[in-house]
Design a protein around this motif. Structure first.
Motif, PDB file in Angstrom:
ATOM      1  N   ILE A 164       0.845  -1.199   0.000  1.00  0.00           N
ATOM      2  CA  ILE A 164       0.000   0.000   0.000  1.00  0.00           C
ATOM      3  C   ILE A 164       0.875   1.243   0.000  1.00  0.00           C
ATOM      4  CG2 ILE A 164      -1.570   1.346   1.466  1.00  0.00           C
ATOM      5  CD1 ILE A 164      -2.995  -1.243   2.094  1.00  0.00           C
ATOM      6  N   PHE A 165       0.537   2.158  -0.917  1.00  0.00           N
ATOM      7  CA  PHE A 165       1.245   3.442  -0.987  1.00  0.00           C
ATOM      8  C   PHE A 165       0.355   4.515  -0.383  1.00  0.00           C
ATOM      9  CE2 PHE A 165       2.047   7.539  -2.765  1.00  0.00           C
ATOM     10  CZ  PHE A 165       3.426   7.640  -2.721  1.00  0.00           C
ATOM     11  N   GLU A 166       0.935   5.401   0.439  1.00  0.00           N
ATOM     12  CA  GLU A 166       0.162   6.521   1.016  1.00  0.00           C
ATOM     13  C   GLU A 166       0.987   7.808   1.000  1.00  0.00           C
ATOM     14  OE1 GLU A 166      -2.369   4.020   4.420  1.00  0.00           O
ATOM     15  OE2 GLU A 166      -0.531   5.038   4.990  1.00  0.00           O
ATOM     16  N   PHE A 167       0.299   8.932   0.773  1.00  0.00           N
ATOM     17  CA  PHE A 167       0.927  10.250   0.930  1.00  0.00           C
ATOM     18  C   PHE A 167       0.494  10.845   2.271  1.00  0.00           C
ATOM     19  CE2 PHE A 167       0.754  10.762  -3.883  1.00  0.00           C
ATOM     20  CZ  PHE A 167       2.126  10.899  -4.071  1.00  0.00           C
ATOM     21  N   PHE A 168       1.419  11.528   2.946  1.00  0.00           N
ATOM     22  CA  PHE A 168       1.079  12.308   4.148  1.00  0.00           C
ATOM     23  C   PHE A 168       1.587  13.730   3.943  1.00  0.00           C
ATOM     24  CE2 PHE A 168       1.106   7.971   5.624  1.00  0.00           C
ATOM     25  CZ  PHE A 168       0.071   7.918   6.553  1.00  0.00           C
ATOM     26  N   TYR A 169       0.847  14.684   4.508  1.00  0.00           N
ATOM     27  CA  TYR A 169       1.278  16.089   4.457  1.00  0.00           C
ATOM     28  C   TYR A 169       2.198  16.330   5.652  1.00  0.00           C
ATOM     29  CZ  TYR A 169       0.944  21.196   4.548  1.00  0.00           C
ATOM     30  OH  TYR A 169       1.225  22.537   4.570  1.00  0.00           O
ATOM     31  N   LYS A 170       3.402  16.888   5.361  1.00  0.00           N
ATOM     32  CA  LYS A 170       4.418  17.062   6.394  1.00  0.00           C
ATOM     33  C   LYS A 170       4.091  18.295   7.234  1.00  0.00           C
ATOM     34  CE  LYS A 170       9.427  17.052   6.367  1.00  0.00           C
ATOM     35  NZ  LYS A 170       9.677  16.021   7.353  1.00  0.00           N
ATOM     36  N   ASP A 171       3.434  18.091   8.344  1.00  0.00           N
ATOM     37  CA  ASP A 171       3.090  19.197   9.237  1.00  0.00           C
ATOM     38  C   ASP A 171       2.821  18.640  10.638  1.00  0.00           C
ATOM     39  OD1 ASP A 171       1.669  21.161  10.741  1.00  0.00           O
ATOM     40  OD2 ASP A 171       1.219  22.222   8.873  1.00  0.00           O
ATOM     41  N   ASP A 172       3.823  18.805  11.517  1.00  0.00           N
ATOM     42  CA  ASP A 172       3.725  18.259  12.876  1.00  0.00           C
ATOM     43  C   ASP A 172       2.506  18.773  13.625  1.00  0.00           C
ATOM     44  OD1 ASP A 172       5.824  16.547  12.914  1.00  0.00           O
ATOM     45  OD2 ASP A 172       7.250  17.951  13.822  1.00  0.00           O
ATOM     46  N   GLU A 173       2.203  20.093  13.454  1.00  0.00           N
ATOM     47  CA  GLU A 173       1.076  20.658  14.210  1.00  0.00           C
ATOM     48  C   GLU A 173      -0.236  19.985  13.839  1.00  0.00           C
ATOM     49  OE1 GLU A 173       0.777  24.902  14.427  1.00  0.00           O
ATOM     50  OE2 GLU A 173       2.917  25.035  14.929  1.00  0.00           O
ATOM     51  N   LEU A 174      -0.321  19.552  12.578  1.00  0.00           N
ATOM     52  CA  LEU A 174      -1.537  18.864  12.127  1.00  0.00           C
ATOM     53  C   LEU A 174      -1.428  17.353  12.325  1.00  0.00           C
ATOM     54  CD1 LEU A 174      -2.199  20.777   8.772  1.00  0.00           C
ATOM     55  CD2 LEU A 174      -3.305  21.156  10.978  1.00  0.00           C
ATOM     56  N   GLY A 175      -0.258  16.907  12.813  1.00  0.00           N
ATOM     57  CA  GLY A 175      -0.060  15.458  13.027  1.00  0.00           C
ATOM     58  C   GLY A 175       0.149  14.700  11.732  1.00  0.00           C
ATOM     59  N   ASP A 176       0.814  15.328  10.742  1.00  0.00           N
ATOM     60  CA  ASP A 176       1.117  14.684   9.442  1.00  0.00           C
ATOM     61  C   ASP A 176      -0.106  13.947   8.873  1.00  0.00           C
ATOM     62  OD1 ASP A 176       3.725  15.597   9.646  1.00  0.00           O
ATOM     63  OD2 ASP A 176       4.554  13.678  10.298  1.00  0.00           O
ATOM     64  N   PRO A 177      -1.148  14.676   8.465  1.00  0.00           N
ATOM     65  CA  PRO A 177      -2.365  13.987   8.002  1.00  0.00           C
ATOM     66  C   PRO A 177      -2.201  13.234   6.685  1.00  0.00           C
ATOM     67  CG  PRO A 177      -2.545  16.356   7.661  1.00  0.00           C
ATOM     68  CD  PRO A 177      -1.278  16.139   8.425  1.00  0.00           C
ATOM     69  N   LEU A 178      -2.989  12.167   6.559  1.00  0.00           N
ATOM     70  CA  LEU A 178      -3.064  11.383   5.319  1.00  0.00           C
ATOM     71  C   LEU A 178      -3.725  12.263   4.252  1.00  0.00           C
ATOM     72  CD1 LEU A 178      -2.925   8.401   4.089  1.00  0.00           C
ATOM     73  CD2 LEU A 178      -5.322   8.252   4.727  1.00  0.00           C
ATOM     74  N   ILE A 179      -3.136  12.304   3.060  1.00  0.00           N
ATOM     75  CA  ILE A 179      -3.700  13.088   1.945  1.00  0.00           C
ATOM     76  C   ILE A 179      -3.683  12.229   0.687  1.00  0.00           C
ATOM     77  CG2 ILE A 179      -3.105  15.393   2.822  1.00  0.00           C
ATOM     78  CD1 ILE A 179      -0.566  15.202   0.976  1.00  0.00           C
ATOM     79  N   ASN A 180      -4.284  12.720  -0.390  1.00  0.00           N
ATOM     80  CA  ASN A 180      -4.187  12.007  -1.667  1.00  0.00           C
ATOM     81  C   ASN A 180      -3.758  12.958  -2.785  1.00  0.00           C
ATOM     82  OD1 ASN A 180      -6.468  13.337  -2.668  1.00  0.00           O
ATOM     83  ND2 ASN A 180      -7.844  11.715  -1.991  1.00  0.00           N
ATOM     84  N   ASP A 181      -3.682  12.454  -3.997  1.00  0.00           N
ATOM     85  CA  ASP A 181      -3.190  13.221  -5.148  1.00  0.00           C
ATOM     86  C   ASP A 181      -3.961  14.541  -5.318  1.00  0.00           C
ATOM     87  OD1 ASP A 181      -2.723  10.460  -5.329  1.00  0.00           O
ATOM     88  OD2 ASP A 181      -2.360  10.593  -7.474  1.00  0.00           O
ATOM     89  N   CYS A 182      -5.282  14.505  -5.080  1.00  0.00           N
ATOM     90  CA  CYS A 182      -6.113  15.707  -5.283  1.00  0.00           C
ATOM     91  C   CYS A 182      -5.675  16.840  -4.363  1.00  0.00           C
ATOM     92  CB  CYS A 182      -7.588  15.401  -5.021  1.00  0.00           C
ATOM     93  SG  CYS A 182      -8.259  14.222  -6.178  1.00  0.00           S
ATOM     94  N   HIS A 183      -5.377  16.526  -3.099  1.00  0.00           N
ATOM     95  CA  HIS A 183      -4.908  17.574  -2.184  1.00  0.00           C
ATOM     96  C   HIS A 183      -3.592  18.161  -2.703  1.00  0.00           C
ATOM     97  CE1 HIS A 183      -7.173  14.760   0.516  1.00  0.00           C
ATOM     98  NE2 HIS A 183      -7.659  15.892   0.983  1.00  0.00           N
ATOM     99  N   ILE A 184      -2.721  17.281  -3.182  1.00  0.00           N
ATOM    100  CA  ILE A 184      -1.381  17.729  -3.609  1.00  0.00           C
ATOM    101  C   ILE A 184      -1.487  18.670  -4.804  1.00  0.00           C
ATOM    102  CG2 ILE A 184       0.888  16.969  -4.459  1.00  0.00           C
ATOM    103  CD1 ILE A 184       0.505  14.386  -2.866  1.00  0.00           C
TER     104      ILE A 184
END
Ligand code: TMP
Ligand code: ASP
Length: 238
Positions: free
Chosen positions: A118-138
């Motif tokens: 399984i491949f997953e993207f996370f947004y690098k932001d400690d304050e947000l707790g590195d949330p799971l994101i997908n291609d659309c967010h990026i």
């Protein structure tokens, strides 16, 4: 000899310094060990030097297997020279077996095989707790374009195949890992690090945890376990 200049940025486990060559940076590995988005931090003597050697070995192996990366050379026991990259604010994770956040998120039992991985993207932001994101967010937030998104997925899955084989030959299971990419002159390269701080590794036979989960879960013998992985992979730590 490259001259170390001012600090560019300091993170939880590493610091980056400018040098007298604008295309190169010095990456310093610290003994600081953090988990849970920086909520748990401790110094673990010797971890910086182990991770520096470990990362260098893995990056050289990946380079030989056509995964372009920023690593140039080890310059000191706890420092390496790397190419300066414009990093994407994104973490790329691959999971071969269920562990960590995916178990909580989807109610999975630890150790369940993920087939295909399984491949997953996370947004690098400690304050947000590195949330799971997908291609659309990026794409919507302009963090990377579609070509770079595809390249990150492709290179991450290729990295997984290469490293699963490497670890398997050492009787180790590469459970999951996180890597990060950046651009140098428009070309995508693997950046940051690959060390036991950013992956999960279990003994093939006993399933003993040998990675940063030892720190997260307070199991002890953190550096000793990193050294054990290095020893089995034939990595020279001297
Ligand atoms: P997770 O189970 O917490 O989502 O992590 C999956 C893998 O990626 C695990 O080996 C730890 C690594 N990872 C990091 O090193 N840093 C991070 O910020 C994240 C989200 C994961
Ligand atoms: N390295 C990240 C942190 O410090 C995630 C982790 O390893 O738990 O929070």
């Amino acid at each position: 000899m490259l001259e170390r200049k001012e600090l560019l940025k300091t993170g939880k486990a590493k610091s980056l310094y400018h040098t007298d060559d604008p295309s190169k940076l010095i990456m310093e590995y610290k003994d600081d060990t953090s988990a849970f988005d920086g909520k748990k931090i401790e110094q673990i003597a010797g971890k910086g030097t182990v991770n520096n050697r470990f990362n260098s070995h893995i990056m050289e192996h990946l380079k030989k297997n056509d995964i372009p990366n920023h690593h140039l050379e080890v310059s000191n026991p706890n420092e390496s020279i790397v190419m300066s990259l414009d990093m994407f604010p994104i973490e790329c994770v691959v999971r071969n077996f269920a562990a960590g956040s995916i178990c909580k998120r989807l109610g999975l039992e630890e150790g369940m095989k993920m087939e295909p991985p399984i491949f997953e993207f996370f947004y690098k932001d400690d304050e947000l707790g590195d949330p799971l994101i997908n291609d659309c967010h990026i794409t919507a937030f302009g963090w990377a374009n579609e070509k770079d998104i595809e390249a990150m997925k492709d290179l991450t899955l290729k990295t997984n195949s290469i490293l699963v084989s490497l670890f398997d030959a050492a009787d180790l299971i590469l459970v999951d890992f996180k890597i990060e990419f950046g651009l140098a002159d428009g070309k995508i390269l693997l950046g940051d690090e690959f060390t036991p701080d950013g992956c999960r590794v279990w003994d093939k036979e006993t399933k003993k945890k040998l990675d940063k989960d030892r720190f997260r879960l307070g199991l002890g013998d953190v550096v000793e376990s990193y050294q054990e992985i290095a020893h089995r992979l034939g990595i020279d730590l001297t």
